[in-house]
Design an enzyme around this catalytic site. Structure first.
Site, mmCIF file in Angstrom:
data_model
loop_
_atom_site.group_PDB
_atom_site.id
_atom_site.type_symbol
_atom_site.label_atom_id
_atom_site.label_comp_id
_atom_site.label_asym_id
_atom_site.label_seq_id
_atom_site.Cartn_x
_atom_site.Cartn_y
_atom_site.Cartn_z
ATOM 1 N N GLY A 29 31.186 -9.537 20.518
ATOM 2 C CA GLY A 29 32.488 -9.084 20.995
ATOM 3 C C GLY A 29 32.537 -8.971 22.506
ATOM 4 O O GLY A 29 31.566 -9.290 23.208
ATOM 5 N N GLU B 101 32.448 3.088 21.350
ATOM 6 C CA GLU B 101 33.440 3.811 22.147
ATOM 7 C C GLU B 101 33.749 2.975 23.389
ATOM 8 O O GLU B 101 34.696 2.235 23.439
ATOM 9 C CB GLU B 101 32.936 5.206 22.482
ATOM 10 C CG GLU B 101 32.752 6.066 21.231
ATOM 11 C CD GLU B 101 32.847 7.552 21.501
ATOM 12 O OE1 GLU B 101 33.049 7.955 22.655
ATOM 13 O OE2 GLU B 101 32.710 8.326 20.526
ATOM 14 N N LYS C 111 31.620 -19.938 19.035
ATOM 15 C CA LYS C 111 30.555 -19.007 19.404
ATOM 16 C C LYS C 111 29.228 -19.708 19.680
ATOM 17 O O LYS C 111 28.234 -19.053 19.977
ATOM 18 C CB LYS C 111 30.369 -17.960 18.297
ATOM 19 C CG LYS C 111 31.572 -17.039 18.133
ATOM 20 C CD LYS C 111 31.313 -15.973 17.091
ATOM 21 C CE LYS C 111 32.508 -15.030 16.994
ATOM 22 N NZ LYS C 111 32.301 -13.965 15.980
ATOM 23 N N LYS D 102 37.808 7.562 16.158
ATOM 24 C CA LYS D 102 36.527 7.640 16.875
ATOM 25 C C LYS D 102 35.988 9.071 16.900
ATOM 26 O O LYS D 102 34.774 9.288 16.803
ATOM 27 C CB LYS D 102 36.686 7.100 18.292
ATOM 28 C CG LYS D 102 36.956 5.597 18.344
ATOM 29 C CD LYS D 102 36.973 5.069 19.775
ATOM 30 C CE LYS D 102 37.147 3.554 19.782
ATOM 31 N NZ LYS D 102 37.063 2.982 21.153
#
Length: 343
Positions: free
Chosen positions: A43, A141, A74, A162
């Site tokens: 990512g 996060e 990718k 979260k």
């Protein structure tokens, strides 16, 4: 002369591999390094964490879906991983057995999944519990602090998920570090935080709010570097690692002024009042709603810098690791200005 039956057959000695003292030292050092698994390593921020881990000499593993190995989009990324010595492990966040199997090979798990998979980190937590050997877990996060903010919807709901992941980690007594990396430098500084722009402004700049709150912009590879520095540091255990280097804390007004000086001309400044920003959030499509709500929090409410980091809950990365030569906002803008002005 023929050999007698009593003579023993002479065995040829096995080939001995001779290592230099330097090679032996490197092998010993590598054995001491924590083994790191990154989930979501392909990512946006994940690939920088993978690179930072490998560059730091940690045995590094990236969890990838078997079907994605043949994805042509990718292939270059996977090739770069292999060049760095990264091991690819087949697995999936929805496959408990594959997660546990991967975790049993490592010491540290870093999750860098996108917002659509954040809630599924409960499955990662379950796997960490079963594996029983993970010394540190970093949930996904990598933004503003999800518990110290004035965020509005739809980002508010994402932050709530979260926060629930944090509580689940703590309830299960899993050793953790949360990373508050603030704004991604490349993503924001490459357009001077201009929405839907692909280049830096040369005529006018749109500023959300009055442009005075301080914001933090960090280069993505520096975020990876600081994250990896923290994986076995007792000072970051069960704390939030805030990445707030002094030279990367600027207001949008200051950012515009810095850019004006680099290009040698003044920009027209268009200020968007908070009320108008909130109306725009309501009317925008979902991707823009999310982006605007996050920027409302950072650029208008000042949520990245409007609180002091207290030792009871957090530590600041550049203070812990002064040896890291991070890219400052000024350095970043210099690079962009050179490209723009062709010198």
């Amino acid at each position: 002369m023929a050999s007698s039956e009593n003579e023993q057959e002479v065995q040829s000695p096995e080939k001995v591999v001779v290592r230099s003292p330097e090679q032996l030292e490197n092998e010993i050092e590598k054995e001491k390094k924590r083994k790191v698994l990154i989930i979501g390593g392909t990512g946006y921020i994940g690939k920088f964490i993978v690179e930072a881990s490998a560059r730091a000499g940690h045995p590094t593993f990236a969890l990838v879906r078997e079907s994605s190995i043949t994805d042509p989009n990718k292939s270059d990324l996977y090739m770069s991983f292999k060049d760095f010595g990264v091991s690819l492990i087949h697995g999936d966040i929805d496959d408990h057995e594959s997660l546990v199997k991967a975790m049993k090979q490592v010491d540290v798990v870093i999750c860098a999944v996108g917002k659509d998979l954040v809630a599924k980190q409960t499955k990662v937590i379950d796997a960490v519990k079963e594996a029983g050997n993970i010394q540190r877990f970093f949930p996904s996060e990598f933004g503003s602090d999800v518990e110290r903010n004035n965020v509005v919807e739809p980002a508010k709901s994402t932050y709530a998920v979260k926060v629930n992941i944090r509580r689940a980690i703590e309830a299960n007594n899993i050793p953790y570090t949360y990373v508050s990396s603030n704004c991604f430098g490349e993503r924001f500084l490459s357009t001077l935080a201009q929405f839907e722009a692909s280049t830096l402004p040369t005529e006018k700049v749109v500023i959300l709010g009055d442009g005075t709150p301080k914001v933090v912009f960090n280069r993505e590879i520096d975020i990876g570097t600081y994250t990896i520095k923290a994986i076995d540091d007792p000072r970051t255990l069960n704390k939030t690692l805030y990445i707030r280097p002094t030279n990367n804390i600027v207001s949008l007004n200051e950012l515009a002024t810095m850019w004006e000086k680099k290009i040698g001309k003044s920009l027209e400044k268009i200020y968007v009042p908070e009320k108008e920003v909130l109306e725009n959030i309501k009317e925008a499509d979902f991707p823009m709603k999310m982006a605007l709500s996050l920027c409302h929090s950072a650029f208008i409410k000042g949520d990245q810098t409007n609180f002091e980091i207290e030792s009871s809950f957090g530590v600041e990365a550049s203070e812990l690791y002064p040896d890291v030569k991070y890219t400052s906002v000024d350095d970043y803008l210099n690079q962009f200005a050179k490209k723009l002005l062709n010198f």
